[in-house]
Design an enzyme around this catalytic site. Structure first.
Site, PDB file in Angstrom:
ATOM      1  N   HIS A  46      56.772   4.266 -13.179  1.00 39.76           N
ATOM      2  CA  HIS A  46      55.618   4.882 -12.513  1.00 39.76           C
ATOM      3  C   HIS A  46      54.343   4.091 -12.819  1.00 39.76           C
ATOM      4  O   HIS A  46      53.504   3.882 -11.945  1.00 39.76           O
ATOM      5  CB  HIS A  46      55.390   6.305 -13.033  1.00 39.76           C
ATOM      6  N   GLN A 157      61.317   0.962  -5.935  1.00 37.37           N
ATOM      7  CA  GLN A 157      62.565   0.586  -5.260  1.00 37.37           C
ATOM      8  C   GLN A 157      63.793   1.314  -5.822  1.00 37.37           C
ATOM      9  O   GLN A 157      64.839   1.352  -5.206  1.00 37.37           O
ATOM     10  CB  GLN A 157      62.776  -0.931  -5.365  1.00 37.37           C
ATOM     11  N   ASP A 159      64.358   4.355  -5.981  1.00 42.63           N
ATOM     12  CA  ASP A 159      64.722   5.348  -4.959  1.00 42.63           C
ATOM     13  C   ASP A 159      64.731   4.643  -3.608  1.00 42.63           C
ATOM     14  O   ASP A 159      63.901   4.904  -2.736  1.00 42.63           O
ATOM     15  CB  ASP A 159      63.728   6.502  -4.985  1.00 42.63           C
ATOM     16  N   MET A 193      64.763   2.498 -15.244  1.00 40.77           N
ATOM     17  CA  MET A 193      63.962   3.598 -15.789  1.00 40.77           C
ATOM     18  C   MET A 193      64.008   4.796 -14.838  1.00 40.77           C
ATOM     19  O   MET A 193      63.925   4.634 -13.627  1.00 40.77           O
ATOM     20  CB  MET A 193      62.524   3.149 -15.978  1.00 40.77           C
TER      21      MET A 193
HETATM   22  O1  PAF Z   1      60.188   9.897  -6.114  1.00 40.64           O
HETATM   23  C1  PAF Z   1      59.694  10.984  -6.476  1.00 40.64           C
HETATM   24  O2  PAF Z   1      59.266  11.180  -7.614  1.00 40.64           O
HETATM   25  C2  PAF Z   1      59.621  12.131  -5.468  1.00 40.64           C
HETATM   26  O3  PAF Z   1      60.726  12.148  -4.637  1.00 40.64           O
HETATM   27  C3  PAF Z   1      58.304  12.134  -4.654  1.00 40.64           C
HETATM   28  C4  PAF Z   1      58.190  10.909  -3.789  1.00 40.64           C
HETATM   29  C5  PAF Z   1      57.117  12.214  -5.593  1.00 40.64           C
HETATM   30  C6  PAF Z   1      58.269  13.346  -3.729  1.00 40.64           C
HETATM   31  O4  PAF Z   1      58.356  14.538  -4.447  1.00 40.64           O
END
Ligand code: PAF
Length: 289
Positions: A46, A157, A159, A193
């Site tokens: 993140h 990436q 997800d 991660m």
């Molecule tokens: O990837 C995530 O953490 C979630 O799917 C998101 C994009 C914040 C939507 O809730």
């Protein structure tokens, strides 16, 4: 610690009205806005999105919202890690301008009944295992885009299918926002991660490494000239099975834009895995070509 203690930096915004006011002020000042949507339990993956937004935008808005509509009733909504104090500390260190932390009622007011029907790229893989997942993701992401009015939104990436769904939604609905996909951030031993890694016991943590080994193995085989996807898939499964991972939802090679499964690699391909380690469901992927 109470949320109010974080009002100085970053600014914690809890209501839609307050977010709209903040966004209007920033836009009037001519600022370029970057949005990083998250569900909290922040990790280096993140933070890499936040850093990228900080580099490219004047103002970064991070959202922290554990979105109930993307979890099936049997999934981990209740136990999903909520670490707001630590998250705000990490974001303060990166000088994030604002963090939007709405309640469920802010995002889903009483009688909420409008949902996004996600594009067809949502159907395979995650869509098979988690049928309503992307409906919830697309709905909340569209709402966050509408509220934050950002110029750019940043996604990871890891997800991969989520990224495709969001990119397609933006294109199909003509949303005025650019989408940037940032590389997967891995632990030094290769594990991708994930906020869910904290569910793993130390034994499971070791077992989970077979997922990134399988992905990396596929990449190496393709680099060495392998084009047969069934051989790549067999290898990925056997690497995981040898490590004791038996609940493999998918381990496949697909086209990176459509996610249709490939028999042979021609111009472009991605390897994707979803597997359960103990009670934890993990995903990983790697662009092969
Ligand atoms: O990837 C995530 O953490 C979630 O799917 C998101 C994009 C914040 C939507 O809730």
């Amino acid at each position: 610690m109470a949320l109010e203690e974080f009002q100085a930096a970053p600014r914690v915004i809890q209501t839609i009205d307050a977010l709209r006011l903040f966004v209007t002020q920033q836009r009037q000042l001519g600022k370029r806005l970057g949005l990083v949507p998250t569900m909290g339990a922040l990790h280096a993956g993140h933070l890499s999105l936040v850093k990228k937004s900080n580099e490219e935008c004047d103002v970064t808005i991070v959202t922290i919202f554990v979105n109930p509509t993307q979890f099936a009733p049997h999934e981990d909504l209740d136990k999903y890690p909520r670490t707001l104090t630590q998250d705000l500390k990490l974001l303060a260190e990166l000088h994030v301008s604002a963090v939007f932390v709405p309640s469920v009622e802010q995002i889903y007011p009483e009688d909420f009944s409008t949902f996004v029907d996600p594009p067809s790229v949502a159907l395979p893989m995650e869509g098979q295992s988690r049928p309503d997942h992307f409906r919830g993701v697309a709905t909340v992401v569209l709402k966050l885009f509408n509220l934050a009015q950002a110029d750019v939104a940043y996604f990871g990436q890891k997800d991969y299918q989520q990224c495709l769904v969001i990119q397609r939604m933006v294109k199909d609905l003509g949303l005025p926002i650019a989408i940037e996909i940032c590389p997967i951030v891995r632990e030094p031993d290769g594990l991708a991660m994930s906020s869910r890694n904290r569910y793993l016991s130390s034994e499971e943590r070791t077992q989970a490494l077979a997922i990134s080994r399988a992905i990396e193995g596929a990449r190496q085989m393709v680099d060495a000239g392998e084009v047969d996807c069934s051989r790549l898939q067999c290898m990925m499964r056997s690497v995981m099975e040898q490590a004791g991972i038996t609940r493999i939802e998918y381990a496949c090679v697909a086209h990176p834009e459509t996610l249709s499964q490939l028999d042979a690699i021609e111009d472009a391909a991605i390897a994707l895995i979803a597997a359960h380690v103990g009670k934890t469901r993990l995903i990983d992927n790697c662009v092969l070509k």
